[in-house]
Design an enzyme around this catalytic site. Sequence first.
Site, PDB file in Angstrom:
ATOM      1  N   GLU A 178       0.932  -1.188  -0.047  1.00  0.00           N
ATOM      2  CA  GLU A 178       0.061  -0.127  -0.013  1.00  0.00           C
ATOM      3  C   GLU A 178       0.948   1.174   0.144  1.00  0.00           C
ATOM      4  OE1 GLU A 178      -3.185  -0.162   2.985  1.00  0.00           O
ATOM      5  OE2 GLU A 178      -4.171  -1.691   1.883  1.00  0.00           O
ATOM      6  N   GLU A 309      -4.774  -8.983  -0.429  1.00  0.00           N
ATOM      7  CA  GLU A 309      -5.699  -8.685   0.657  1.00  0.00           C
ATOM      8  C   GLU A 309      -7.187  -8.578   0.482  1.00  0.00           C
ATOM      9  OE1 GLU A 309      -4.502  -5.485   3.440  1.00  0.00           O
ATOM     10  OE2 GLU A 309      -2.518  -5.907   3.001  1.00  0.00           O
TER      11      GLU A 309
HETATM   12  O1  AHR Z   1      -5.125  -6.432   6.871  1.00  0.00           O
HETATM   13  C1  AHR Z   1      -5.304  -4.916   7.761  1.00  0.00           C
HETATM   14  C2  AHR Z   1      -4.476  -4.106   6.600  1.00  0.00           C
HETATM   15  O2  AHR Z   1      -5.347  -3.461   5.852  1.00  0.00           O
HETATM   16  C3  AHR Z   1      -3.210  -4.287   6.212  1.00  0.00           C
HETATM   17  O3  AHR Z   1      -2.112  -4.092   7.171  1.00  0.00           O
HETATM   18  C4  AHR Z   1      -3.119  -2.973   5.183  1.00  0.00           C
HETATM   19  O4  AHR Z   1      -2.200  -3.435   3.944  1.00  0.00           O
HETATM   20  C5  AHR Z   1      -4.477  -2.921   4.738  1.00  0.00           C
HETATM   21  O5  AHR Z   1      -4.749  -1.668   4.870  1.00  0.00           O
END
Ligand code: AHR
Length: 512
Positions: A178, A309
């Site tokens: 991110e 994710e």
């Molecule tokens: O999964 C939780 C968080 O969500 C992670 O650390 C981040 O990459 C995302 O914003």
Amino acid sequence: MSSQRAARAVINVDLPGPVISRHLYGHFAEHLGRCVYGGFWVGEDSDIPNEGGIRLDVVEALRALDVPNLRWPGGCFADEYHWRDGVGPREQRPTMVNTHWGNVEENNHFGTHEFMALCELLGADPYVNGNVGSGTVREMSEWVEYLTRDGDSPMVRLRKANGREEPWRVPFWGIGNEAWGCGGNMRAEYYADLARQYATYCRDHGGNTLYRIAAGARDGDVSWTETLMKAISHLGCKKRPSGYYQGISFHYYTLAGPWENKGSATEFTEDDYYRTMLAARGMDDVIASHSRVMDCYDPEATVGLVCDEWGTWWDVEPGTNPGFLYQQNTLRDALVAGVTFDIFHRHARRLFMANIAQTVNVLQAMILTDGERLIRTPSYHVFEMNKRHQDADSLPIHLTTSGTTRAVGDSELETLSVSASAKDGRMLVSLTNLDASSPVSVTFDLRGGGLEDHRGRILTAPALSTHNTAEAPDAVSPRTFDAFTATANGLTVELPPHSFVTIEGRLLTAGH
Ligand code: AHR
């Protein structure tokens, strides 16, 4: 077709589509809340049965899912993690503050060797996410050398001094996380150059070949993806890119409403439920949009799209640390997983990997632990029921439905979702009925084949909010399902409301 809720699905059994990468069933373990500490790791002195500090009950439960890969150490944590703090004698490892997740002290007891041991116990490929946000090129380069180089070198000597003679195999490497947000608040152009630079120094040592994954977009931000594609496409649109990185990620979370008001994991209305399902369906458009951009620069799909994710994100359970992202998991979460996997299977050509966020005790977890107790969540069961799709040939489905859509706000939600695949002479069909109260009848026309020796399983529960607890660990768990009939080249399934069903059988192809 009658006005009843019904559907017809045509599958050309002998015309398979792209292979469903097993890595679409990947996992994610961040140093966040109780995912690592208390989840995977209890330490060698714990009364909880462990091997070298790793919980054996968690390992055993996860082995039943055929976990293909495990991403670590973050997430946001990855961009403040300095790997050298997590090797060597544990009592001598420096501590740090986990500023992203609860401002708690991290003792670094779970580091590189512990993670690699966990992957070995799980039989999973390691996916290590390096630090771009607050790390250096040298630091990342040396981590790769430490893990994967054979022979003799400064990092090899350090690894050997820390007790590991042989190099490990590390197939997947993340270049930051991110970068547009917690990973450094960068602009796409700046990050794209950094990704090229860092990737250059993440060498392939000996026989280890890295699949480098550039930190990608939030949701459907295709301009981020386009910038990353341009950065590896010297020849312009429609020509094959020469890659510094082989994959580009994106993250997509499913919420019932805005981030400021995510709502409870267990107490929600039917409206909340349908809004959740609409959001889950949104994954389809997001993948399609990124794929369109990538197709332009890479028509042969040599660069993989990686959703590293995904999952539901609710308010934390009352009384728990808001920075720990601990949430319960209900039948609603399981149905999100069912629908999401169907979407993933349909995008098998471009989508190479996906990682549920997260495996234990965080967000849409597979497993919740409470001291020595372990609970398999409803989502866990979807991963288990679907595992035969891993590395199977996708079977494209032509689906015609009647009466199965419903209005959700200004949008229309299709409440039936289906996907199918074939592997080793067996076929697996997954069906999700999102409708909260109505059944649906689905008739499959299997062209070029049929099914025999079939077995049906169902995951459902009295209420959408039913969940598993220590007192009722199997409130939502798979049961035998027999509300289907199979003929030589057909299958009719009566799907109950709010249910996830799998039908598996031996594939009879024409002439056999
Ligand atoms: O999964 C939780 C968080 O969500 C992670 O650390 C981040 O990459 C995302 O914003």
